[in-house]
Design an enzyme around this catalytic site. Structure first.
Site, PDB file in Angstrom:
ATOM      1  N   ARG A   7     -16.521  -0.446  -6.808  1.00  0.00           N
ATOM      2  CA  ARG A   7     -17.683  -1.342  -6.847  1.00  0.00           C
ATOM      3  C   ARG A   7     -17.827  -1.997  -8.219  1.00  0.00           C
ATOM      4  NH1 ARG A   7     -21.339   3.634  -5.187  1.00  0.00           N
ATOM      5  NH2 ARG A   7     -19.315   4.077  -4.238  1.00  0.00           N
ATOM      6  N   MET A  10       0.818  -1.213   0.000  1.00  0.00           N
ATOM      7  CA  MET A  10       0.000   0.000   0.000  1.00  0.00           C
ATOM      8  C   MET A  10       0.854   1.267   0.000  1.00  0.00           C
ATOM      9  SD  MET A  10      -2.885  -1.266   2.748  1.00  0.00           S
ATOM     10  CE  MET A  10      -3.884   0.229   2.734  1.00  0.00           C
ATOM     11  N   LYS A  19     -10.459  -5.374  -3.708  1.00  0.00           N
ATOM     12  CA  LYS A  19     -10.376  -4.303  -4.714  1.00  0.00           C
ATOM     13  C   LYS A  19      -8.910  -3.965  -4.972  1.00  0.00           C
ATOM     14  CE  LYS A  19     -11.156   0.704  -5.018  1.00  0.00           C
ATOM     15  NZ  LYS A  19     -11.677   1.887  -4.300  1.00  0.00           N
ATOM     16  N   SER A  22     -14.058  11.630 -13.930  1.00  0.00           N
ATOM     17  CA  SER A  22     -14.542  12.336 -12.717  1.00  0.00           C
ATOM     18  C   SER A  22     -13.334  12.537 -11.799  1.00  0.00           C
ATOM     19  CB  SER A  22     -15.631  11.513 -12.023  1.00  0.00           C
ATOM     20  OG  SER A  22     -16.676  11.186 -12.913  1.00  0.00           O
ATOM     21  N   LYS A  26     -10.332  13.339  -9.354  1.00  0.00           N
ATOM     22  CA  LYS A  26     -10.254  13.733  -7.948  1.00  0.00           C
ATOM     23  C   LYS A  26      -9.519  15.066  -7.815  1.00  0.00           C
ATOM     24  CE  LYS A  26      -9.873   9.019  -6.028  1.00  0.00           C
ATOM     25  NZ  LYS A  26     -11.021   9.053  -5.094  1.00  0.00           N
TER      26      LYS A  26
END
Length: 534
Positions: A383, A218, A297, A307, A309
């Site tokens: 999702r 991460m 995910k 879209s 950020k």
């Protein structure tokens, strides 16, 4: 005469440190005559050992301390010197507070003593964790970091009556991502002080290594951990367990053949090819045992797509594959522990980037199960990739499905970093996850899956589903979970939204600032608990 003896004991520590310093200087001078001006001091420093011990607050006695078994044994070898120093060197050591003593033992130039709190601490219903385990993790982490700052190379750690928690605290507390820095942090090796419960210690070491693997994945920058690099890293980590593990790194051609239109709608904007990583851990002696299915995910960088950020803090979106990182790290840990369960891990890996090929707001795509999805917000991409992975996962007839994702900022607003939000259609599955989280201290909290939220994603102008709720920001974590439920037919499914626990500032004392790797240990503990569930 007793006060004089105590003063002599303290002063002897400083004399011992002074003697070491003088010895280093003498050796340096002597070595300099032979052209080796620093080798002697470097050798002595590299051999420095430290010791971390714990002490409890004595119940019903103001200022009283109760030494752990290991601390009491150490104190005995010093004829009570440690107890005396603790009494005169300052106020009583409260939980998490520490003190360092120098030169009181020939084998350990530095000894850190850390407060463990009250001996009566245990499972706390209001906090939903085992306080005694958390206290041990915090104490051993704090002690090890103190000695690391003193450039001690090897530390022996008090098991504190819970060797697994002690090992977890030490291993998690010492981790820091510095792979890309020229100046590295002082590397510290640890071992259990004494021989009590070496099995528990090793288990704790393995749990901590699992979470640290997730933290490493991460924390690493997105140009280092691409979908392909992520899959290769996990393959490398599982190589020692090849006899129990099968790995499939599925290509874009395979993804297209599987008609995973939702997944492909996210990956199409990036130059990096997507990878569908599939892991099979066959730990059960019964090859026909239904597997636990874990789905993570795997967005290795999330710009938001068209879209887009806002730029502040967008760099943190290198960790948007936290679900895949914790799922894969859990399977690596399960394999290392040789857990007698079957686990399948799925990680749809890709980037979410804007380009001339990227999905546009208002586009409609078809998921693997044939449902059409109107994509009104390309930044609600997690999702989408999970939807196709969940559909595919049902083909394995799993005993339970758990998907993990840094899915919504809304869960961070709701719960902060205190707990992972859990949405589930199964009371049994919730109980198993909650039980595991009490043990690990990495908590979970159940959230609602009302039809109220389902109606907000199924009331769609152009398709069967909208990838965002009709009331926009209201209940965002809940509408995201309701969307995922449209791709689940299994009776035991849980969605873990880990966006709120993705990183750590100072909330978890035994984790440094940075990406947290949560809830890897809870997933492992949950999988281990299924061993006894038939």
């Amino acid at each position: 005469m007793r006060p004089l003896n105590l003063c002599i004991n303290i002063f002897s520590g400083f004399i011992y440190e002074h003697q070491i310093t003088m010895l280093l200087l003498r050796r340096t001078v002597q070595a300099g005559k032979h052209g080796r001006s620093f080798s002697a001091s470097q050798t002595l420093l590299s051999e420095r050992k430290g010791l971390v011990l714990g002490v409890f607050e004595k119940e019903g006695e103001e200022g009283g301390l109760h030494l752990t078994e290991a601390a009491a044994g150490f104190d005995q070898t010093l004829s009570g010197k440690l107890s005396e120093l603790l009494k005169i060197s300052g106020p009583t050591l409260k939980q998490g507070k520490s003190r360092i003593f120098y030169g009181i033992h020939k084998d350990f130039p530095c000894v850190a003593v850390v407060g463990l709190g009250k001996t009566t601490a245990g499972v706390c219903g209001s906090e939903n964790w085992d306080t005694s385990k958390e206290n041990v993790r915090q104490a051993m982490s704090a002690g090890c970091r103190l000695l690391q700052d003193l450039e001690v190379k090897h530390v022996e750690v008090d098991g504190c009556g819970d060797a697994q928690s002690a090992a977890e605290g030490a291993g998690l507390g010492l981790f820091q991502y510095d792979q890309l820095k020229s100046k590295k942090n002082n590397k510290v090796t640890t071992q259990l002080h004494g021989s009590a419960d070496s099995a528990g210690w090793q288990k704790g070491v393995t749990y901590a290594e699992g979470q640290n693997l997730a933290r490493m994945l991460m924390e690493a920058p997105a140009n280092h951990i691409t979908p392909t690099a992520f899959a290769n890293t996990i393959e490398e980590k599982l190589a020692p367990h090849a006899e129990r593990v099968t790995i499939h790194k599925r290509s874009q051609a395979w993804i297209e053949q599987q008609q995973m239109g939702a997944f492909l709608s996210v990956s199409r904007g990036s130059e990096e090819p997507p990878v569908f990583l599939e892991l099979h851990y066959n730990g059960s002696p019964d090859s026909k045992q239904a597997p636990l299915l874990l789905v993570g995910k795997g967005i290795t960088f999330d710009s938001g797509g068209i879209s887009l950020k806002p730029s502040p803090s967008m760099d943190a979106m290198r960790a948007d594959m936290g679900g895949a990182a914790t799922v894969c790290a859990s399977i690596v840990t399960a394999a290392a522990l040789k857990l007698p369960v079957n686990i399948i891990g799925l990680a749809p890996l890709c980037e979410n980037m804007p380009s001339g090929k990227a999905t546009k707001p208002g586009d409609v795509v078809v998921a693997k199960n044939g449902k059409t999805i109107q994509v009104d917000n390309t930044d609600a991409e997690g999702r989408m990739v999970l939807a196709d992975a969940l559909c595919y996962g049902h083909s394995f007839n799993p005993r339970a499905i758990v998907n993990v994702a840094t899915l919504t900022g809304a869960i961070d607003v709701a719960l902060g970093s205190a707990a992972t939000g859990v949405f589930t259609n199964s009371d049994w599955l919730w109980e198993q996850l909650q039980k595991a989280s009490v043990v690990t201290g990495d908590r979970v909290w159940r959230m609602p899956l009302f039809q109220h939220y389902t109606r907000q994603v199924t009331d769609c102008q152009l398709a069967d589903l909208n990838n965002v709720g009709k009331y926009s920001r209201s209940g965002g974590a809940c509408t995201a979970a309701a969307f995922l439920r449209e791709f689940v037919t299994a009776p035991h499914w849980a969605h873990l939204d880990i966006a709120g626990v993705m990183s750590n500032k100072d909330e978890v004392p035994y984790l440094r600032k940075g990406m947290s790797g949560r809830p890897t240990r809870t997933l492992v503990e949950f999988a281990a608990g299924l061993v006894h569930k038939g």
